[in-house]
Design an enzyme around this catalytic site. Sequence first.
Site, PDB file in Angstrom:
ATOM      1  N   GLU A  66       0.814  -1.222   0.000  1.00 55.94           N
ATOM      2  CA  GLU A  66       0.000   0.000   0.000  1.00 55.94           C
ATOM      3  C   GLU A  66       0.845   1.269   0.000  1.00 55.94           C
ATOM      4  OE1 GLU A  66      -0.779  -2.703   1.644  1.00 55.94           O
ATOM      5  OE2 GLU A  66      -2.774  -3.221   0.910  1.00 55.94           O
ATOM      6  N   HIS A 135     -12.213  -6.130   7.833  1.00 53.94           N
ATOM      7  CA  HIS A 135     -12.939  -5.943   6.574  1.00 53.94           C
ATOM      8  C   HIS A 135     -14.261  -5.234   6.845  1.00 53.94           C
ATOM      9  CE1 HIS A 135     -10.078  -9.075   5.461  1.00 53.94           C
ATOM     10  NE2 HIS A 135     -10.348  -8.863   4.194  1.00 53.94           N
TER      11      HIS A 135
END
Lengths: 335, 377
Positions: A66, A135
């Site tokens: 990322e 999530h």
Amino acid sequence: MSTAVERKTKNYLTGLKEAMYEEMESNPDLICMGEDIGLLGGAFGVTDGMQAKYGAERVIDMPISESAIVGAACGMALNGKTVMAEMQFIDFISCGFDQIVNMVATYCYRTAGEVPIPMVIRGPAGGYGGGALYHSQMNEAWFCNSPGLKVVCPSTPSDAKGLLKAALRDPNPVVFYEIKELYRKRSIEEELLDGDDALIPLGKARVGREGTDLTLVSYGNPYHLSLSAAKKLEEFGFSAEVIDLRTLVPLDEETITESLSRTNRLLVVNEAPMTCGFAGEVLARLSQAAFEHLDAPPARVTRTDTPVPWATPLESDVLPSVDDIVEAALKLCRY
Amino acid sequence: MPERELARTAEPRKVSKATEPLPRDILTPDDYRELLDQLYLARYFDVRLTKEKKRGRLRGTLYSSHNQEAILVGSLYALRSTDWISPIHRDMPAFFLKDIKNGWDSKDRLGMSIEEVCSQVWGRVDSPGRARDNWSHIGSKKKRIIHSTSMLAGTIPVAAGVVYADRLDGGDNVVVTYNGEGSTAQGAFHEGVNFAAVHKLPVVTVIENNQWAFGTPAHLGCPTEDVADRAKGYGIPGLVADGQDVLDVFDKVSEAVEYARSGKGPSIVECKTFRSYGHGDHDDDRAVKYRPQDEVEVGRSRDPIAEMKKVMIAEGLLTQKEADKHPAEYKGAGEVTDHDFPERVVEFLSRGVDFALKSPLPDASEARRWVFKEEDQ
């Protein structure tokens, strides 16, 4: 021969997809990058078919990195490109945090405007789907608290399309929260406009339901919960106005203030943890800006100050529900 | 605990073999003289600022590049005007040394003027970023210098993105990123170099291994003798240069730049050197305590200016008398005077300092501007 009739209404995910395809077509300098977005078409299929159409150089399958996704996007943006950087889940954005808040968010400021960074960091967010701790997050407050970033969260298919198009044309970095539980939700499907007609300007909230007794301010999934709560409140004889913020930074105080001048009661609903969450920011700002209009202490319904657990009863306990909103709204209305 | 060994900067145990013919073979006698002058200039900048700081005329921290000048001078001499760089806090001279070979005062060179750099140091409005971030975080899109943050190695992914975009547009420009050996332990270092290697991007990562990351010796930050060995994991070249020898740095970086420009991909060039003083000027007194005196003496024993003079004398490009005329080498800021430097060097920097002192401070009304792009820009 197919007998399937094409539905006129389209879902939230299609809205995002159309926005990206249209912008890729009209802006040859737009680059997309992220994990599994090319060959696979994205974990949720948001970028489905895009690499085949625009090539692997413009639709880049990135390593699980990322920092490199955001950092390289920043480098491309400073060198003439516009970049859409996908976080596979918005939870993973923490791995690119330094590049976002220290490199990207500040670039325009520290260069006295010489180097604005046109990029959108987008990804699926939010709970209610059994995603558990990593999530299910709504971590927008981290970025609302980092000057230099715009923060956007659409709740409907046409907003998903229009806001993403506007974000991809904005000269500033935008963190874009997509609600994955809404991606394929049939009940919110609607017809979508094309091209420039589809654009929704950043920084403008929307009154999704008119009412007279209190104002529910929300965004994302809780916006839809607020609409359901508003229906229930009718049974109690109260009329709730529901505002969808759409953009958190910059915040459209004007639309909320105008609403409060008529309803005189404010309830903010979001699914981020309470402490230092964006709901608190709306309360603080509006308590000051609309103090004269308020007839009851403004309140909020948020996630509890816990992570989002997995098992259904646990998840339901920590996230705001329609009943939670109704209960808080009744208190306000009966104050 | 890993065993403590003394720094080996004075004579690096291993230096990569340069490919024949040596890149330095294209250099003319004038290039050698220019390189020596640039070493003087980088040193003079450092000692002059150290003095200004001690006199209380400057805010902020000076991260001295004393004894490490050959790395900046040699690597920048290997670049084209249109190449990009991303220097960090100890690389202040890089801002004006970039493309300086095309004329110290050339208006169209793609590097910063000394006036711009000094304005930044003094926090004045004529700094390229109007003095909004501190000393070493300047940059310029026009001059192709990427702005750093204080988060080390953070510029490597950005640099990779810059040349990715350049390549998409048909360019063949290279980017040289600078980092210390300490930064190579950062996640962003790995992610950036890995991405560059996967896409064979023209990213040359220069590691200034000065043996100390603030108060931590190199062996506690990197498990291998040579930081360049990290390159093996990415399948890219990892070269080791003698960071005290400007010509060796020039050779190794030239090789890496050529490799990058021809499309073969990134590489790492580790330059062995030694940090002469503290991490920053605030650390000078403490550094004396945490670093053994004998190590410091060995580390400072091959001053890059002296090393270059030796080469030039051996090659007949400098007489001993000429070499002795400006004896700046082996002198700290407290011992050196303007007479130890060529007039050209003193004049150049003094002009920058004078300019900066006359440049106004930014008006307070600017503090809240440019959080977002403004309409008129």
